[in-house]
Design a protein around this motif. Sequence first.
Motif, PDB file in Angstrom:
ATOM      1  N   MET A   1       0.964  -1.015   0.104  1.00 38.19           N
ATOM      2  CA  MET A   1       0.028   0.003   0.074  1.00 38.19           C
ATOM      3  C   MET A   1       0.829   1.171  -0.089  1.00 38.19           C
ATOM      4  O   MET A   1       1.862   1.443   0.758  1.00 38.19           O
ATOM      5  CB  MET A   1      -0.938  -0.113   1.202  1.00 38.19           C
ATOM      6  N   GLU A   2       0.718   2.092  -1.021  1.00 35.66           N
ATOM      7  CA  GLU A   2       1.433   3.504  -0.876  1.00 35.66           C
ATOM      8  C   GLU A   2       0.644   4.433   0.060  1.00 35.66           C
ATOM      9  O   GLU A   2      -0.275   4.045   0.818  1.00 35.66           O
ATOM     10  CB  GLU A   2       1.308   3.997  -2.179  1.00 35.66           C
TER      11      GLU A   2
ATOM     12  N   ASN B   1      -0.221   8.041   0.127  1.00 30.01           N
ATOM     13  CA  ASN B   1      -1.198   9.121   0.405  1.00 30.01           C
ATOM     14  C   ASN B   1      -2.067   9.196  -0.945  1.00 30.01           C
ATOM     15  O   ASN B   1      -2.535  10.255  -1.563  1.00 30.01           O
ATOM     16  CB  ASN B   1      -0.625  10.450   0.663  1.00 30.01           C
ATOM     17  N   GLU B   2      -2.415   7.900  -1.695  1.00 31.36           N
ATOM     18  CA  GLU B   2      -3.173   8.175  -2.931  1.00 31.36           C
ATOM     19  C   GLU B   2      -4.741   8.043  -2.595  1.00 31.36           C
ATOM     20  O   GLU B   2      -5.198   7.877  -1.522  1.00 31.36           O
ATOM     21  CB  GLU B   2      -2.814   6.701  -3.554  1.00 31.36           C
ATOM     22  N   MET B   3      -5.405   8.484  -3.581  1.00 27.83           N
ATOM     23  CA  MET B   3      -6.761   8.666  -3.844  1.00 27.83           C
ATOM     24  C   MET B   3      -7.384   7.383  -3.356  1.00 27.83           C
ATOM     25  O   MET B   3      -7.073   6.295  -3.822  1.00 27.83           O
ATOM     26  CB  MET B   3      -6.896   9.088  -5.236  1.00 27.83           C
TER      27      MET B   3
ATOM     28  N   LYS C   1      -7.010   5.570  -0.800  1.00 25.24           N
ATOM     29  CA  LYS C   1      -6.445   5.212   0.171  1.00 25.24           C
ATOM     30  C   LYS C   1      -7.310   4.670   1.414  1.00 25.24           C
ATOM     31  O   LYS C   1      -8.133   5.472   1.953  1.00 25.24           O
ATOM     32  CB  LYS C   1      -5.154   5.652   0.691  1.00 25.24           C
TER      33      LYS C   1
END
Lengths: 403, 403
Positions: free
Chosen positions: A1-2, A4-6, A8
């Motif tokens: 999981m990255e 600060n993505e949309m 998230k």
Amino acid sequence: MESNEMGKRIPNALMMTRGHESGNRFPADSYDCNNRMLLKMPETVALNEELSVTASTLSEVAKLAGVSPATASRVLNGSARTPAPEIAERVRQAADTLGYIANAQAQALAKSSTGLIGLIVHDIADPYFSAIAQGVQAAARQERRMVLLATTNGTPAEEKEAVAAFAARRAESIVIAGSRSTRSEDARANTELAAELDRYCRNGGRVGVVGQAILGVGETDSYRTIAVPNERLAQDLARELARTHKGPFAIVAGPEGLTTSDERVMGFQRGLSDAGQPAADVVHVAFNRNGGFDAGIELAWRIKASGQSAPEQRLCIFATNDVMAIGVAAALRDQGLRVPHDASLAGFDDIEWLRDFRPALSTVSLPLEEIGRLATIATLSDDDGGPAAVAGSVTLRRSTSSP
Amino acid sequence: MESNEMGKRIPNALMMTRGHESGNRFPADSYDCNNRMLLKMPETVALNEELSVTASTLSEVAKLAGVSPATASRVLNGSARTPAPEIAERVRQAADTLGYIANAQAQALAKSSTGLIGLIVHDIADPYFSAIAQGVQAAARQERRMVLLATTNGTPAEEKEAVAAFAARRAESIVIAGSRSTRSEDARANTELAAELDRYCRNGGRVGVVGQAILGVGETDSYRTIAVPNERLAQDLARELARTHKGPFAIVAGPEGLTTSDERVMGFQRGLSDAGQPAADVVHVAFNRNGGFDAGIELAWRIKASGQSAPEQRLCIFATNDVMAIGVAAALRDQGLRVPHDASLAGFDDIEWLRDFRPALSTVSLPLEEIGRLATIATLSDDDGGPAAVAGSVTLRRSTSSP
DNA sequence: TGTCTCATGGAAAGCGCTTACCAGATGGGA
DNA sequence: TCCCATCTGGTAAGCGCTTTCCATGAGACA
């Protein structure tokens, strides 16, 4: 999981939603006139550290409305089955409250249909392409699709990459604008492009090409080309010009092997021949304004060398597109020559932004926006109304009038 | 299930793949120079009625390679963990053979990151916007993103819809170009747009706005504006012009309430005032070529009425953008007036395609492509290098020279 | 030789939706 | 009154990926 993505998921991000009574900035429920879900701004408050909250999901909406996700889906995102009005209303309310926006990716995955159209152009800043893009955009909007844009500088290699990218995004159709190239150094890339397109088509994609067919791709019904009668129109133009112009002709063309340019050159030569005129000299330069400028300098030399003598010696220059013609005009002016006094000049395309140029440019009018629209519609509709073609017409203006 | 969409599963569509030995059109494995998976055309044959076959999936690749989907994913689509070279090779081979193209939708869903950038412009056919689009496209390509395009005719209502559509597609960031409007009839739509953007940002989206901030959206770090110093530059222009022009000034502006136009008008007036000149008359028309033309007709009247007397009576016209200036020029010419002989004329933007106009247009140069690039990068990078701004400069040409 | 630590591949649980199928309710006709 | 056709909402199985967690095996070290 990255991080600060949309979209998230933030674990345990408690999300409280205050009701409408608490200072909603919107003037009541007054403009849900369209049948889209009313997307009101939810006044959400995250109770933990995280400021960012997650877009709410269908299940959340369903839970809030006290129904199953299936039902929520049916009421919110159009389905053959319509739940009871009372339930539907509850769901819509819940969606409102949560500010629900359907996740198009998930829908695409589930429905296998993305609503995406890919557009490939050489250069979006070129008015020729931006006019076509305008048409594509208009058609896409009308058909409730979104357009993905790719620019390729005209190289088949980049076009191929763009097709692959669109295929990955599962675009439903792809519109390709811009001249093909038959140059030998592009042969391999062309083959690859054709293969990529072919695969794309076999996987159910539709392709619309503006201008000429892409070599090596079979003409299936998932692959259409909007033919632009470059050759015939250039022929018409030549005949028209030869009617009044008695001096020699010259052609300012793009690089050899650039199909659009080649077609226009051939048509023009044939038109001259029809009119009993000798073939024109052809100067090959870059297919853009600067190419035209270069050619213009060269031609100015020749004109001056010829002594600008009798009217029968006056040169008529045909630039294979308007933008090049502008370059030619600039160069002639630069060299102290005037159009149409010292030479006639004609272009091709009838770019809208160039119509206020003076002397007004004789050219061939092409309905560019319409072309974009047609190409788009063609890839979307099932009726294969045969090979679509567009009309164009010769437009004579001052730049080719007698001095 | 719909019928003929991309990615549609065709039950039992047996798919046979012939190996490379069977007449592959490609000249061996020679150009997988980039680290992208080599996408070769699979020569597939459907054994049942259906001609169309399905794009192959990761699991199919995994199965063919004799590994788990997890492993296949790790080798094909970049991961921290790298499987053993020998296994990796096998997977890559399998992917090749099947012509595997990852489904970006599924990846987006799983990774919650789409690689999409939304671009909103008033009109993509307008060279101002297409230049910006070019920059956005370049930056997007550099950052390995795709751009989604939406055109809105400049209405905040359509802008809001575009934002919602981008949000649904989970675009990672949105770039909005084009003047804001402070007109009262747009107030409600502006509020809705702000709310939509706000929600988008709260869900993790980043927004970059070219020009002025959108009213009602808080300046968070997920919301950046690339400031264009319209006012200051117009002021510079006015001062520069006032240095040589002694007659009256007139301004051809867009509709009142169009921020870009308003800023340029204000700046210009201030510059005049700095130079000790009286304020200019302002004509409000549409913010496009035809608006300029209308204003030009009107002004031509005034000029002719004033008797075109002394040089101190000569009018200097400032059109608030280049395209309008071209319209003004056309109208003046239409009315038998010459620039700069009968009036001076200046524009704003320095549109590239208009540089060959004669008389060459004095204007304010703006690095449009760079602006698009900056706006895009700003929404993608984490360092908030403060409010980004761009430089522009006054460019004096013939259209404002003394007659 | 035994234990502990890594490294590595696989199983499985999602991501957020849609939709085929199922079960219960309802109503009409015999 | 009973049966069957019909309607409606819910259940659950995907869509095609990623990624966490687990099991296994190989070295490392004592």
